[in-house]
Design an enzyme around this catalytic site. Structure first.
Site, mmCIF file in Angstrom:
data_model
loop_
_atom_site.group_PDB
_atom_site.id
_atom_site.type_symbol
_atom_site.label_atom_id
_atom_site.label_comp_id
_atom_site.label_asym_id
_atom_site.label_seq_id
_atom_site.Cartn_x
_atom_site.Cartn_y
_atom_site.Cartn_z
ATOM 1 N N ASP A 41 5.229 0.052 12.182
ATOM 2 C CA ASP A 41 4.113 -0.571 11.647
ATOM 3 C C ASP A 41 4.161 -1.864 11.915
ATOM 4 O O ASP A 41 3.067 -2.612 11.688
ATOM 5 C CB ASP A 41 4.023 -0.454 10.403
ATOM 6 N N LYS A 95 0.742 -1.182 0.069
ATOM 7 C CA LYS A 95 0.076 -0.009 0.251
ATOM 8 C C LYS A 95 0.929 1.129 -0.056
ATOM 9 O O LYS A 95 0.760 2.196 -0.820
ATOM 10 C CB LYS A 95 -0.739 0.040 1.088
ATOM 11 N N ASN A 96 1.906 1.224 0.817
ATOM 12 C CA ASN A 96 2.800 2.627 1.051
ATOM 13 C C ASN A 96 3.549 2.835 -0.026
ATOM 14 O O ASN A 96 4.490 3.726 0.109
ATOM 15 C CB ASN A 96 3.389 2.348 2.447
ATOM 16 N N ARG A 122 -7.977 -1.110 5.341
ATOM 17 C CA ARG A 122 -7.206 -0.130 4.543
ATOM 18 C C ARG A 122 -5.929 -0.535 4.118
ATOM 19 O O ARG A 122 -5.265 0.106 3.239
ATOM 20 C CB ARG A 122 -6.973 1.133 5.436
ATOM 21 N N ARG A 154 0.609 14.311 13.773
ATOM 22 C CA ARG A 154 1.320 13.962 12.208
ATOM 23 C C ARG A 154 1.234 15.156 11.441
ATOM 24 O O ARG A 154 0.596 15.173 10.512
ATOM 25 C CB ARG A 154 0.421 12.812 11.735
HETATM 26 C C1 EPZ Z 1 4.262 6.780 6.799
HETATM 27 O O1 EPZ Z 1 3.792 7.607 7.242
HETATM 28 C C2 EPZ Z 1 3.329 5.586 6.463
HETATM 29 N N1 EPZ Z 1 2.422 6.077 5.818
HETATM 30 C C3 EPZ Z 1 3.049 4.956 8.103
HETATM 31 O O2 EPZ Z 1 2.375 4.031 7.803
HETATM 32 C C4 EPZ Z 1 4.216 4.698 8.770
HETATM 33 O O3 EPZ Z 1 3.695 4.475 9.987
HETATM 34 C C5 EPZ Z 1 5.240 6.041 8.925
HETATM 35 O O4 EPZ Z 1 5.596 6.559 7.563
HETATM 36 C C6 EPZ Z 1 6.254 5.612 9.494
HETATM 37 O O5 EPZ Z 1 7.239 4.620 8.938
HETATM 38 C C7 EPZ Z 1 2.325 6.024 4.438
HETATM 39 O O6 EPZ Z 1 3.460 5.585 3.777
HETATM 40 C C8 EPZ Z 1 1.204 6.225 3.551
HETATM 41 P P1 EPZ Z 1 6.376 10.254 8.811
HETATM 42 P P2 EPZ Z 1 4.121 9.383 7.484
HETATM 43 O O7 EPZ Z 1 6.196 11.373 8.065
HETATM 44 O O8 EPZ Z 1 4.883 9.650 6.496
HETATM 45 C C9 EPZ Z 1 6.490 13.366 12.063
HETATM 46 C C10 EPZ Z 1 0.552 2.354 7.830
HETATM 47 O O9 EPZ Z 1 0.013 1.830 9.023
HETATM 48 N N2 EPZ Z 1 6.488 14.409 11.349
HETATM 49 O O10 EPZ Z 1 7.543 9.368 8.528
HETATM 50 O O11 EPZ Z 1 3.074 10.321 7.690
HETATM 51 C C11 EPZ Z 1 5.225 12.633 12.410
HETATM 52 O O12 EPZ Z 1 4.421 13.288 13.243
HETATM 53 C C12 EPZ Z 1 0.917 3.984 8.123
HETATM 54 O O13 EPZ Z 1 0.604 1.916 6.662
HETATM 55 C C13 EPZ Z 1 6.475 15.704 11.525
HETATM 56 O O14 EPZ Z 1 6.574 16.258 12.737
HETATM 57 O O15 EPZ Z 1 5.358 9.242 8.648
HETATM 58 C C14 EPZ Z 1 6.068 11.026 13.046
HETATM 59 O O16 EPZ Z 1 5.910 11.560 14.460
HETATM 60 C C15 EPZ Z 1 0.516 4.484 9.365
HETATM 61 N N3 EPZ Z 1 6.356 16.682 10.614
HETATM 62 C C16 EPZ Z 1 7.397 11.252 12.321
HETATM 63 O O17 EPZ Z 1 7.707 12.600 11.787
HETATM 64 C C17 EPZ Z 1 6.271 16.303 9.077
HETATM 65 O O18 EPZ Z 1 6.138 17.303 8.231
HETATM 66 C C18 EPZ Z 1 7.400 10.167 11.317
HETATM 67 O O19 EPZ Z 1 6.368 10.425 10.421
HETATM 68 C C19 EPZ Z 1 6.244 14.953 9.031
HETATM 69 C C20 EPZ Z 1 6.339 13.975 9.864
#
Ligand code: EPZ
Length: 440
Positions: A323, A22-23, A415, A140
């Site tokens: 995850d 998916k991702n 999902r 997020r």
């Molecule tokens: C991706 O989410 C995945 N989703 C998530 O999978 C996964 O858990 C996550 O990466 C971590 O591996 C998809 O790829 C669609 P991040 P993403 O930006 O990109 C903070 C699932 O179950 N952050 O790496 O949203 C954020 O709050 C989903 O398939 C900021 O502060 O995760 C978090 O604490 C759930 N500011 C950390 O970084 C930003 O601008 C990691 O978030 C961006 C992120």
């Protein structure tokens, strides 16, 4: 809303094939907004994918389901999928590039919709994307995405819950990410592909899904160096063309079945498994007593007779995947000895723990740490799924619990897992999906 009814204790034996990731599929689908078209295969039949294809349709991208049916993609319902209406293979073309708005009612159901921002800005120079709200696992924010686009020459304002962005043309520059954000890296990467000049992304996410996106972009003519590393260098090009790209296997689904095998495998073989990108999970499971037989793209695992406790810390790739945190907890709960889990990626990703404790687990949460006292005997219960991976953890807990577990709100699991109950049932699990109309 559908429910799962699971009667625990059944051994899992035989073969299971994981679906496309998916991702990885999501950013690759959104990359069609960069123009040039795309033929994509191994796309999983998931709610989030249908949402993405509907949003792309709204933004003028036509998706035609292949092979056979040349009919334009319509948001297939699960019945259509059941009747094999989902080939997982699509040709996408940018039929109309006039729109640039991603409406709230689509974005609110899928945070990954933020991935349309970068390509829309790069190609159409305008974007109006509903600000994705927080979710259960954390606030997020998307500040890192937005800050990067401002540095690349976008004007961005937040207006009534929408990100309003425009540019005269993005210009490449150095982007130092404070955190290796996955979709942040993907968004900036896609924008950089058509930006003028060179963009270097430092502290880029190295998740395999980011690599899959980069490879698909490179196949379409993008000029990217450092793929798979934390420093990506992108030389902007005026436009990119089409290619045929098969999405990578879903490593989190594969990891979920690997844990299922460690719990109940007699034995269980997971096909579409790339052990090189799940090493951190395999090391943790080995520490708990698991042994694996890896062959080409499959791995065979047996139930661990007397699992030992372990300590894990979730981290960005190649660390232990956040995850997979909910899925390993049931194994820790029944292990001989205690375990600890430190969740470093999201601030509230233990919502599944309360439900597991209602099933008899002994897990204490202190901030970002979970302390698991092992030796539990899980009892079936009626539990509530709260997010995608929490649901998967509850399914695994139900599979080993005594008696019946009823998991409500399984739309969360739909999902990210393609008919997981079908795959588990084929392995011997006693699991049934009860549709709302039939659910009492
Ligand atoms: C991706 O989410 C995945 N989703 C998530 O999978 C996964 O858990 C996550 O990466 C971590 O591996 C998809 O790829 C669609 P991040 P993403 O930006 O990109 C903070 C699932 O179950 N952050 O790496 O949203 C954020 O709050 C989903 O398939 C900021 O502060 O995760 C978090 O604490 C759930 N500011 C950390 O970084 C930003 O601008 C990691 O978030 C961006 C992120």
């Amino acid at each position: 809303m559908d429910r799962f009814h699971i009667v625990g204790g059944a051994a899992l034996r035989g073969d299971v094939r994981v679906s496309g990731a998916k991702n990885a599929a999501l950013p690759i689908l959104f990359s069609t907004l960069l123009g040039g078209g795309l033929e994509i295969g191994n796309v999983p039949a998931l709610r989030d994918i249908r949402t993405a294809l509907s949003l792309l349709g709204h933004l003028g991208i036509q998706a035609v389901s292949l092979p056979g049916g040349e009919a334009p993609f319509v948001a297939l319902d699960s019945a259509a999928e059941e009747s094999g209406g989902w080939s997982g293979h699509f040709r996408l073309s940018d039929a109309d590039e006039s729109s640039y708005e991603a409406p709230y009612d689509l974005v609110r159901t899928m945070r990954a919709s933020i991935l349309c921002l970068g390509p829309l800005l790069a190609r159409r120079k305008r974007a109006r994307v509903s600000l994705p709200g927080g979710c259960l696992i954390g606030a997020r924010p998307v500040d890192m995405h937005l800050n990067a686009f401002v540095r690349m020459g976008a004007n961005i304002s937040i207006d009534h819950g929408y990100i309003d962005a425009n540019t005269d043309g993005l210009v490449g520059c150095d982007i130092h990410l404070p955190y290796p954000t996955v979709t942040g890296t993907e968004n900036i990467l896609m924008a950089a592909v058509l930006a003028k000049g060179t963009t270097c992304i430092f502290n880029a996410a190295q998740e395999p899904e980011v690599t899959d996106l980069a490879i698909s972009l490179q196949s379409r003519g993008a000029r990217i160096e450092g793929i798979g590393t934390s420093s990506l260098r992108i030389e902007g090009v005026p436009e990119i063309s089409s290619c045929v790209h098969n999405v990578m296997w879903d490593r989190i689904e594969a990891g979920t079945f690997l844990v299922a095998g460690a719990l109940l495998g007699e034995p269980l073989t997971v096909h579409g498994f790339d052990s090189s990108i799940l090493m951190s999970l395999m090391v943790a499971l080995s520490e708990m007593g698991a042994s694996f037989e890896s062959k080409d793209s499959s791995v065979t695992v047996r139930r661990i007779d007397s699992p030992k406790g372990a300590s894990i810390r979730t981290e960005p790739y190649p660390g232990f995947p956040t995850d997979m945190q909910a899925q390993i907890l049931p194994l820790m709960a029944i292990a001989n000895g205690s375990s600890t889990v430190v969740e470093t990626v999201f601030e509230n990703r233990f919502t599944h723990v309360m439900e597991m404790n209602r099933m008899g687990a002994n897990i204490d949460i202190h901030g970002s740490r979970a302390f698991v006292r092992g030796g539990a005997v899980l009892e079936g219960a009626s539990v509530m799924a709260s997010d995608l991976r929490a649901s998967a953890g509850l399914v695994l807990a139900g599979l080993i619990a005594n008696g019946e577990t009823v998991i409500q709100r399984v739309y969360h699991i739909d999902r990210g897992y393609e008919r997981i109950e079908r795959k588990l049932e084929a392995l011997g699990a006693r699991i049934k999906r009860v549709r709302e109309e039939a659910a009492p």
